[in-house]
Design a protein around this motif. Structure first.
Motif, mmCIF file in Angstrom:
data_model
loop_
_atom_site.group_PDB
_atom_site.id
_atom_site.type_symbol
_atom_site.label_atom_id
_atom_site.label_comp_id
_atom_site.label_asym_id
_atom_site.label_seq_id
_atom_site.Cartn_x
_atom_site.Cartn_y
_atom_site.Cartn_z
ATOM 1 N N MET A 152 -53.668 7.772 93.673
ATOM 2 C CA MET A 152 -54.444 6.881 94.538
ATOM 3 C C MET A 152 -55.364 5.982 93.715
ATOM 4 O O MET A 152 -55.524 4.796 94.029
ATOM 5 N N VAL A 153 -55.955 6.519 92.673
ATOM 6 C CA VAL A 153 -56.832 5.712 91.812
ATOM 7 C C VAL A 153 -56.026 4.615 91.128
ATOM 8 O O VAL A 153 -56.431 3.446 91.091
ATOM 9 N N VAL A 154 -54.853 4.956 90.608
ATOM 10 C CA VAL A 154 -54.007 3.972 89.934
ATOM 11 C C VAL A 154 -53.578 2.885 90.914
ATOM 12 O O VAL A 154 -53.637 1.686 90.602
ATOM 13 N N ASP A 155 -53.162 3.267 92.126
ATOM 14 C CA ASP A 155 -52.724 2.277 93.104
ATOM 15 C C ASP A 155 -53.879 1.414 93.592
ATOM 16 O O ASP A 155 -53.696 0.235 93.876
ATOM 17 N N HIS A 156 -55.080 1.981 93.686
ATOM 18 C CA HIS A 156 -56.217 1.153 94.075
ATOM 19 C C HIS A 156 -56.537 0.136 92.983
ATOM 20 O O HIS A 156 -56.871 -1.023 93.279
ATOM 21 N N ARG A 157 -56.444 0.540 91.733
ATOM 22 C CA ARG A 157 -56.671 -0.400 90.634
ATOM 23 C C ARG A 157 -55.605 -1.500 90.646
ATOM 24 O O ARG A 157 -55.890 -2.660 90.354
ATOM 25 N N ARG A 158 -54.372 -1.125 90.994
ATOM 26 C CA ARG A 158 -53.300 -2.114 91.091
ATOM 27 C C ARG A 158 -53.585 -3.101 92.218
ATOM 28 O O ARG A 158 -53.388 -4.308 92.073
ATOM 29 N N ALA A 159 -54.087 -2.596 93.354
ATOM 30 C CA ALA A 159 -54.446 -3.463 94.477
ATOM 31 C C ALA A 159 -55.586 -4.399 94.088
ATOM 32 O O ALA A 159 -55.568 -5.589 94.421
ATOM 33 N N GLY A 174 -49.612 3.037 99.092
ATOM 34 C CA GLY A 174 -50.179 4.157 98.341
ATOM 35 C C GLY A 174 -49.164 5.246 98.086
ATOM 36 O O GLY A 174 -48.002 5.153 98.490
ATOM 37 N N PRO A 175 -49.593 6.312 97.434
ATOM 38 C CA PRO A 175 -48.682 7.422 97.153
ATOM 39 C C PRO A 175 -48.272 8.128 98.439
ATOM 40 O O PRO A 175 -49.022 8.168 99.404
ATOM 41 N N ARG A 176 -47.090 8.659 98.444
ATOM 42 C CA ARG A 176 -46.556 9.347 99.622
ATOM 43 C C ARG A 176 -46.360 10.839 99.344
ATOM 44 O O ARG A 176 -45.432 11.443 99.792
ATOM 45 N N TRP A 177 -47.266 11.414 98.573
ATOM 46 C CA TRP A 177 -47.173 12.824 98.222
ATOM 47 C C TRP A 177 -47.984 13.652 99.191
ATOM 48 O O TRP A 177 -49.022 13.232 99.685
ATOM 49 N N LEU A 178 -47.546 14.843 99.444
ATOM 50 C CA LEU A 178 -48.268 15.839 100.239
ATOM 51 C C LEU A 178 -48.751 15.282 101.583
ATOM 52 O O LEU A 178 -49.864 15.550 102.021
ATOM 53 N N GLY A 179 -47.945 14.444 102.207
ATOM 54 C CA GLY A 179 -48.295 13.918 103.516
ATOM 55 C C GLY A 179 -49.226 12.740 103.504
ATOM 56 O O GLY A 179 -49.645 12.268 104.550
ATOM 57 N N GLN A 180 -49.571 12.220 102.337
ATOM 58 C CA GLN A 180 -50.450 11.058 102.240
ATOM 59 C C GLN A 180 -49.679 9.830 102.691
ATOM 60 O O GLN A 180 -48.610 9.544 102.189
ATOM 61 N N THR A 181 -50.204 9.078 103.660
ATOM 62 C CA THR A 181 -49.468 7.927 104.174
ATOM 63 C C THR A 181 -50.256 6.629 104.130
ATOM 64 O O THR A 181 -49.751 5.593 104.519
ATOM 65 N N GLY A 182 -51.477 6.634 103.691
ATOM 66 C CA GLY A 182 -52.305 5.426 103.733
ATOM 67 C C GLY A 182 -51.974 4.429 102.636
ATOM 68 O O GLY A 182 -51.574 4.795 101.542
#
Length: 121
Positions: A37-44, A98-106
């Protein structure tokens, strides 16, 4: 001196090792999701910053700032979800899946503003 083992304690270390391994696996998975999530937020945020700069540059040349911002956001793995002009400033909002691991969908989003530098006072 001889040591005798009690029959009820046999295999207790195995249960302890398996339990601790499961806890470590769970904690490691949670940390993996947070890191993604941190990596994807930095990418955003990077996509939003670059899109705002491209929009401001295009606006300075008299072109369509939001179209330029959208193209740059797309090339950086994001989707332009908002673009407004405030005078000579360009405000953009970019979303990255965002990441789609462990039910994360945001999805992760970021905002940026770019425009000409203000003259010093």
């Amino acid at each position: 001196m001889t040591t005798t083992r009690r029959g009820g304690e046999r295999g207790a270390a195995t249960v302890l090792v398996v339990s601790l391994s499961a806890v470590l696996l769970l904690v490691g998975s949670g940390l993996g999701v947070v890191a993604a999530m941190v990596v994807d937020h930095r990418r955003a945020q990077a996509a939003a910053d670059l899109a705002a700069l491209a929009g401001a540059s295009e606006l300075g040349r008299g072109g369509d700032a939001c179209r330029a911002a959208g193209a740059v956001a797309e090339r950086n793995g994001g989707a332009l979800t908002g673009c407004t002009l405030e005078g000579r400033d360009v405000l953009v909002a970019v979303t990255v899946s965002g990441p789609r691991w462990l039910g994360q969908t945001g999805d992760l989003s970021a905002r940026a503003r770019a425009g000409p530098a203000s003259p010093p006072e």
